[in-house]
Design an enzyme around this catalytic site. Structure first.
Site, PDB file in Angstrom:
ATOM      1  CD  GLU A 116      -2.615   1.284  -0.070  1.00  0.00           C
ATOM      2  OE1 GLU A 116      -3.272   0.355  -0.530  1.00  0.00           O
ATOM      3  OE2 GLU A 116      -2.482   2.374  -0.671  1.00  0.00           O
ATOM      4  CE  LYS A 142       4.999   0.904   1.687  1.00  0.00           C
ATOM      5  NZ  LYS A 142       4.188   2.069   1.475  1.00  0.00           N
ATOM      6  N   GLY A 156      12.277  17.166  10.565  1.00  0.00           N
ATOM      7  CA  GLY A 156      12.582  15.734  10.460  1.00  0.00           C
ATOM      8  C   GLY A 156      11.326  14.964  10.125  1.00  0.00           C
ATOM      9  CB  CYS A 205       5.868   4.085   6.760  1.00  0.00           C
ATOM     10  SG  CYS A 205       4.210   3.428   6.968  1.00  0.00           S
ATOM     11  CD  GLN A 224      13.475   5.709  13.186  1.00  0.00           C
ATOM     12  OE1 GLN A 224      13.594   6.922  13.197  1.00  0.00           O
ATOM     13  NE2 GLN A 224      13.472   4.983  14.276  1.00  0.00           N
ATOM     14  CE  LYS A 225       6.499  -0.214   9.645  1.00  0.00           C
ATOM     15  NZ  LYS A 225       6.352  -1.121   8.503  1.00  0.00           N
ATOM     16  CE  LYS A 277       1.065  13.643   5.753  1.00  0.00           C
ATOM     17  NZ  LYS A 277       0.949  12.709   4.603  1.00  0.00           N
TER      18      LYS A 277
HETATM   19  N1  LIG Z   1       0.084   3.597   8.229  1.00  0.00           N
HETATM   20  C1  LIG Z   1       0.342   3.805   6.952  1.00  0.00           C
HETATM   21  O1  LIG Z   1       0.176   4.897   6.447  1.00  0.00           O
HETATM   22  C2  LIG Z   1       0.825   2.685   6.082  1.00  0.00           C
HETATM   23  C3  LIG Z   1       0.860   2.874   4.693  1.00  0.00           C
HETATM   24  C4  LIG Z   1       1.300   1.826   3.886  1.00  0.00           C
HETATM   25  C5  LIG Z   1       1.669   0.619   4.445  1.00  0.00           C
HETATM   26  N2  LIG Z   1       1.613   0.457   5.794  1.00  0.00           N
HETATM   27  C6  LIG Z   1       1.928  -0.881   6.330  1.00  0.00           C
HETATM   28  O2  LIG Z   1       0.674  -1.547   6.560  1.00  0.00           O
HETATM   29  C7  LIG Z   1       0.767  -2.388   7.708  1.00  0.00           C
HETATM   30  C8  LIG Z   1      -0.310  -2.008   8.714  1.00  0.00           C
HETATM   31  O3  LIG Z   1      -0.064  -0.688   9.137  1.00  0.00           O
HETATM   32  P1  LIG Z   1      -1.119   0.116  10.005  1.00  0.00           P
HETATM   33  O4  LIG Z   1      -0.598   1.493  10.140  1.00  0.00           O
HETATM   34  O5  LIG Z   1      -2.482  -0.110   9.445  1.00  0.00           O
HETATM   35  O6  LIG Z   1      -1.000  -0.669  11.406  1.00  0.00           O
HETATM   36  P2  LIG Z   1      -1.994  -0.622  12.641  1.00  0.00           P
HETATM   37  O7  LIG Z   1      -1.205  -0.980  13.829  1.00  0.00           O
HETATM   38  O8  LIG Z   1      -2.782   0.651  12.605  1.00  0.00           O
HETATM   39  O9  LIG Z   1      -3.055  -1.798  12.332  1.00  0.00           O
HETATM   40  C9  LIG Z   1      -2.753  -3.155  12.353  1.00  0.00           C
HETATM   41  C10 LIG Z   1      -3.917  -3.891  13.007  1.00  0.00           C
HETATM   42  O10 LIG Z   1      -3.724  -5.302  12.856  1.00  0.00           O
HETATM   43  C11 LIG Z   1      -4.307  -5.938  13.980  1.00  0.00           C
HETATM   44  N3  LIG Z   1      -3.813  -7.318  14.070  1.00  0.00           N
HETATM   45  C12 LIG Z   1      -2.554  -7.747  14.331  1.00  0.00           C
HETATM   46  N4  LIG Z   1      -2.505  -9.098  14.281  1.00  0.00           N
HETATM   47  C13 LIG Z   1      -3.759  -9.524  13.994  1.00  0.00           C
HETATM   48  C14 LIG Z   1      -4.347 -10.808  13.790  1.00  0.00           C
HETATM   49  N5  LIG Z   1      -3.626 -11.934  13.861  1.00  0.00           N
HETATM   50  N6  LIG Z   1      -5.666 -10.869  13.524  1.00  0.00           N
HETATM   51  C15 LIG Z   1      -6.424  -9.739  13.437  1.00  0.00           C
HETATM   52  N7  LIG Z   1      -5.923  -8.509  13.591  1.00  0.00           N
HETATM   53  C16 LIG Z   1      -4.598  -8.394  13.866  1.00  0.00           C
HETATM   54  C17 LIG Z   1      -3.902  -5.051  15.137  1.00  0.00           C
HETATM   55  O11 LIG Z   1      -4.739  -5.259  16.256  1.00  0.00           O
HETATM   56  C18 LIG Z   1      -4.059  -3.661  14.513  1.00  0.00           C
HETATM   57  O12 LIG Z   1      -5.318  -3.070  14.800  1.00  0.00           O
HETATM   58  C19 LIG Z   1       2.194  -2.234   8.230  1.00  0.00           C
HETATM   59  O13 LIG Z   1       2.980  -3.255   7.670  1.00  0.00           O
HETATM   60  C20 LIG Z   1       2.625  -0.894   7.675  1.00  0.00           C
HETATM   61  O14 LIG Z   1       4.014  -0.808   7.493  1.00  0.00           O
HETATM   62  C21 LIG Z   1       1.187   1.455   6.631  1.00  0.00           C
HETATM   63  O1  LIG Z   2       8.669  17.187   1.682  1.00  0.00           O
HETATM   64  C1  LIG Z   2       8.373  16.573   2.713  1.00  0.00           C
HETATM   65  C2  LIG Z   2       7.409  15.530   2.744  1.00  0.00           C
HETATM   66  C3  LIG Z   2       7.150  14.891   3.947  1.00  0.00           C
HETATM   67  N1  LIG Z   2       7.802  15.256   5.090  1.00  0.00           N
HETATM   68  C4  LIG Z   2       7.533  14.535   6.348  1.00  0.00           C
HETATM   69  O2  LIG Z   2       7.730  13.155   6.113  1.00  0.00           O
HETATM   70  C5  LIG Z   2       6.884  12.380   6.952  1.00  0.00           C
HETATM   71  C6  LIG Z   2       6.082  11.369   6.145  1.00  0.00           C
HETATM   72  O3  LIG Z   2       5.153  12.058   5.349  1.00  0.00           O
HETATM   73  P1  LIG Z   2       4.271  11.338   4.231  1.00  0.00           P
HETATM   74  O4  LIG Z   2       5.135  10.513   3.397  1.00  0.00           O
HETATM   75  O5  LIG Z   2       3.476  12.368   3.554  1.00  0.00           O
HETATM   76  O6  LIG Z   2       3.273  10.449   5.117  1.00  0.00           O
HETATM   77  P2  LIG Z   2       3.209   8.888   5.454  1.00  0.00           P
HETATM   78  O7  LIG Z   2       1.811   8.609   5.852  1.00  0.00           O
HETATM   79  O8  LIG Z   2       4.299   8.516   6.372  1.00  0.00           O
HETATM   80  O9  LIG Z   2       3.426   8.166   4.040  1.00  0.00           O
HETATM   81  C7  LIG Z   2       4.641   7.519   3.670  1.00  0.00           C
HETATM   82  O10 LIG Z   2       4.690   6.224   4.225  1.00  0.00           O
HETATM   83  C8  LIG Z   2       3.571   5.388   3.841  1.00  0.00           C
HETATM   84  C9  LIG Z   2       3.707   4.100   4.617  1.00  0.00           C
HETATM   85  O11 LIG Z   2       4.567   3.188   4.045  1.00  0.00           O
HETATM   86  C10 LIG Z   2       3.600   5.195   2.337  1.00  0.00           C
HETATM   87  O12 LIG Z   2       2.527   4.354   1.937  1.00  0.00           O
HETATM   88  C11 LIG Z   2       3.506   6.549   1.644  1.00  0.00           C
HETATM   89  O13 LIG Z   2       3.585   6.377   0.238  1.00  0.00           O
HETATM   90  C12 LIG Z   2       4.647   7.431   2.135  1.00  0.00           C
HETATM   91  O14 LIG Z   2       4.529   8.736   1.587  1.00  0.00           O
HETATM   92  C13 LIG Z   2       6.010  13.392   7.698  1.00  0.00           C
HETATM   93  O15 LIG Z   2       6.549  13.623   8.981  1.00  0.00           O
HETATM   94  C14 LIG Z   2       6.105  14.633   6.836  1.00  0.00           C
HETATM   95  O16 LIG Z   2       5.889  15.817   7.561  1.00  0.00           O
HETATM   96  C15 LIG Z   2       8.744  16.284   5.063  1.00  0.00           C
HETATM   97  O17 LIG Z   2       9.344  16.611   6.082  1.00  0.00           O
HETATM   98  N2  LIG Z   2       8.991  16.913   3.883  1.00  0.00           N
END
Ligand SMILES: NC(=O)c1ccc[n+]([C@@H]2O[C@H](COP(=O)([O-])OP(=O)(O)OC[C@H]3O[C@@H](n4cnc5c(N)ncnc54)[C@H](O)[C@@H]3O)[C@@H](O)[C@H]2O)c1
Ligand SMILES: O=c1ccn([C@@H]2O[C@H](COP(=O)(O)OP(=O)(O)O[C@H]3O[C@H](CO)[C@@H](O)[C@H](O)[C@H]3O)[C@@H](O)[C@H]2O)c(=O)[nH]1
Length: 472
Positions: A161, A220, A271, A276, A278-279, A339
């Protein structure tokens, strides 16, 4: 090819919730059930106050909930009913054991995969939605195959995603691309087509990219590493700007006008934060180390090192400007989310900054329009410290608005770029009038018009800008 009629999403978090709600919104003929083990989270998804704040999310959820969109803790029933299952569970950085502080903790992925293997009584397409290390799909396949009986067959797809928080619904409705990786076998390719057909209900065909499994998983991590690298690059330049009189906004604009570079993700800041970047970079660093590629690992590690440096540099600037001490001074922090347009605080720069201010014995007054107060206490608490909450309550105040936070402050620090903190939204004259003098303002987001704010009387420092710029 399977005509997908029923989808289960395991994990009702920031990704699972919005992503699958949008599928339900765009595909009325598909039943979408989002499951989680966390009862409180599911209750919130079923209530009027959704568990996450995201512009446009309520409209989508309220439109389809109870029709073809369901939220439940009955994981097994939803697995059993589904043709296709998204695994969208958390994959945090490991805290202990091998790879601690770097590798992704895959325990939740494994837990969900094992549950699918135990419960399913017919063939399924299983989709990795979570961000995972390259080749995780292989482990999932091994678990599923080892636990499946008779004619049950599982196809594993990778469908990472790319949504960003704060713009999740917009990103999901109109994605730059949808990436689907599969084993390049006839079954794998057929499963890939089944998922592509779901997205093609609203995503143009040429935006659906199909690759092999490993390219998809690595893309990703690569996309996030490249995005974060741009931020660390502009932040590194911001330090040079402050030392030379160059203006980081002007430099970013001049560079971004080169069509090979493009203008996005060049905004200097205090910063990057979020769950996402850093991880995922640390994940890539760990992967490189495991593959015996130390130079590659060091290269990506530097992006994170630069990010830490930027936060510390900002704190140092604040302390040195305030005559080298902030003991007993009131520091108003505007913004706590990582953000704007989200209530998410994971890895927010605000946490690092405020902890440093507390260590220096300042009193920190915090205001954020969307972050829950309890979340702020949780983020700032030091694990294992007895009575930490009471100590914390003496050191911080969580305020109802920016004016309350800034009242009596020695310095205002803008940490999150919420629109309501812009010069034309907040009455900075009123803020100035109620502050100790000299009144300092530190803009970690390049949000304000420095000249306008200086005209009021503030002593202003903006990331990447030198107070004397243009005058010498
Ligand atoms: N947050 C983002 O913007 C974003 C964007 C793209 C990708 N990702 C990735 O997507 C994944 C999910 O991120 P998130 O931010 O939605 O996490 P989150 O912690 O908000 O949600 C994960 C959910 O999964 C549930 N869970 C864990 N194990 C389970 C199981 N066995 N059965 C049912 N539920 C279970 C947890 O209780 C939790 O509610 C991560 O790998 C993350 O890196 C996150
Ligand atoms: O020019 C920029 C753009 C972003 N940021 C900062 O960078 C961080 C991340 O921002 P952003 O990427 O917009 O948000 P995320 O929700 O963390 O989304 C990133 O991480 C997600 C989880 O993997 C991905 O799905 C997205 O594509 C990717 O943009 C935030 O603290 C922003 O303030 C800056 O400092 N300068």
């Amino acid at each position: 090819m399977v005509d997908v009629k029923s989808i289960c999403c395991i994990g009702a978090g920031y990704v699972g919730g919005p992503t699958c709600a949008v599928i339900a919104y765009k595909c009325h003929n598909i039943k979408v059930t989002i499951v989680d083990l966390n009862q409180a989270r599911i209750d919130a998804w079923n209530s009027d106050k959704l568990p996450i704040y995201e512009p446009g999310l309520e409209e989508v959820v309220f439109d389809r909930r109870g029709k073809n969109l369901f939220f439940t803790t009955d994981v097994d029933a939803a697995i059993e009913e589904a043709d296709l299952i998204f695994v969208s569970v958390n994959t945090p950085t490991k805290k202990t054991g091998m790879g601690a502080g770097m590798a992704a903790d895959l325990a939740y992925i494994e837990g969900a995969t094992r549950r699918i293997a135990e419960v399913a009584t017919r063939s399924k397409i299983v989709v990795e939605k979570s961000t995972v290390p390259c080749r995780t799909a292989e482990s999932m396949r091994t678990i599923l195959e080892a636990n499946s009986t008779g004619s049950i067959h599982f196809d594993i797809l990778s469908n990472p995603e790319f949504l960003a928080e704060g713009t999740a619904i917009k990103d999901l409705l109109n994605p730059d691309r949808v990436l689907i990786g599969a084993l390049q076998t006839p079954e794998g390719i057929s499963a890939q087509k089944s998922l592509a057909a779901v997205y093609q209900n609203w995503v143009p065909e040429d935006r659906v990219i199909t690759t092999n499994l490993w390219s998809s998983e690595l893309s990703k991590l690569a996309a996030n590493a490249l995005l974060a690298q741009r931020i660390s690059s502009i932040n590194a330049l911001s330090a040079i700007c402050e030392a030379t009189g160059a203006d980081v906004d002007e430099v970013a604009y001049a560079c971004g006008r080169d069509s090979r570079l493009g203008s996005k993700f060049l905004k200097a800041s205090v910063g990057f934060g979020g769950s996402c970047f850093q991880k995922d970079i640390l994940n890539l660093v760990y992967l490189s180390q495991q593959l015996n590629l130390p130079e590659v690992a060091d290269y990506w590690q530097q992006v994170v090192i630069m990010n830490e440096y930027q936060k510390k540099r900002f704190v140092r600037k604040i302390i040195s400007t305030l005559f080298n001490t902030i003991t007993n001074k009131r520091i108003a922090v505007l913004g706590f989310a990582f953000k704007k347009d989200t209530g998410d605080t994971r890895e927010s720069a605000a946490i690092t900054l405020i902890k440093d201010f507390i260590d220096e014995n300042a009193h920190v007054a915090i205001y954020d329009p969307k972050v829950e107060h309890e979340q702020i206490y949780m983020d700032l608490a030091e694990p294992g410290v007895v009575d930490n909450r009471k100590q914390l309550e003496k050191r911080i105040s969580i305020c109802a608005d920016a004016y309350e936070a800034c009242k009596g402050a020695d310095a205002v620090v803008i940490v999150t770029e919420w629109d309501e903190f812009k010069s034309d939204q907040l009455d900075y004259q009123r803020i100035y009038d109620n502050m100790h003098k000299p009144a300092f303002l530190f803009d970690g987001r390049l949000l304000l018009d420095a000249a306008q704010i200086r005209a009021i009387g503030f002593k202003v420092h903006i990331i990447g800008k030198n107070e004397l710029a243009g005058t010498a």
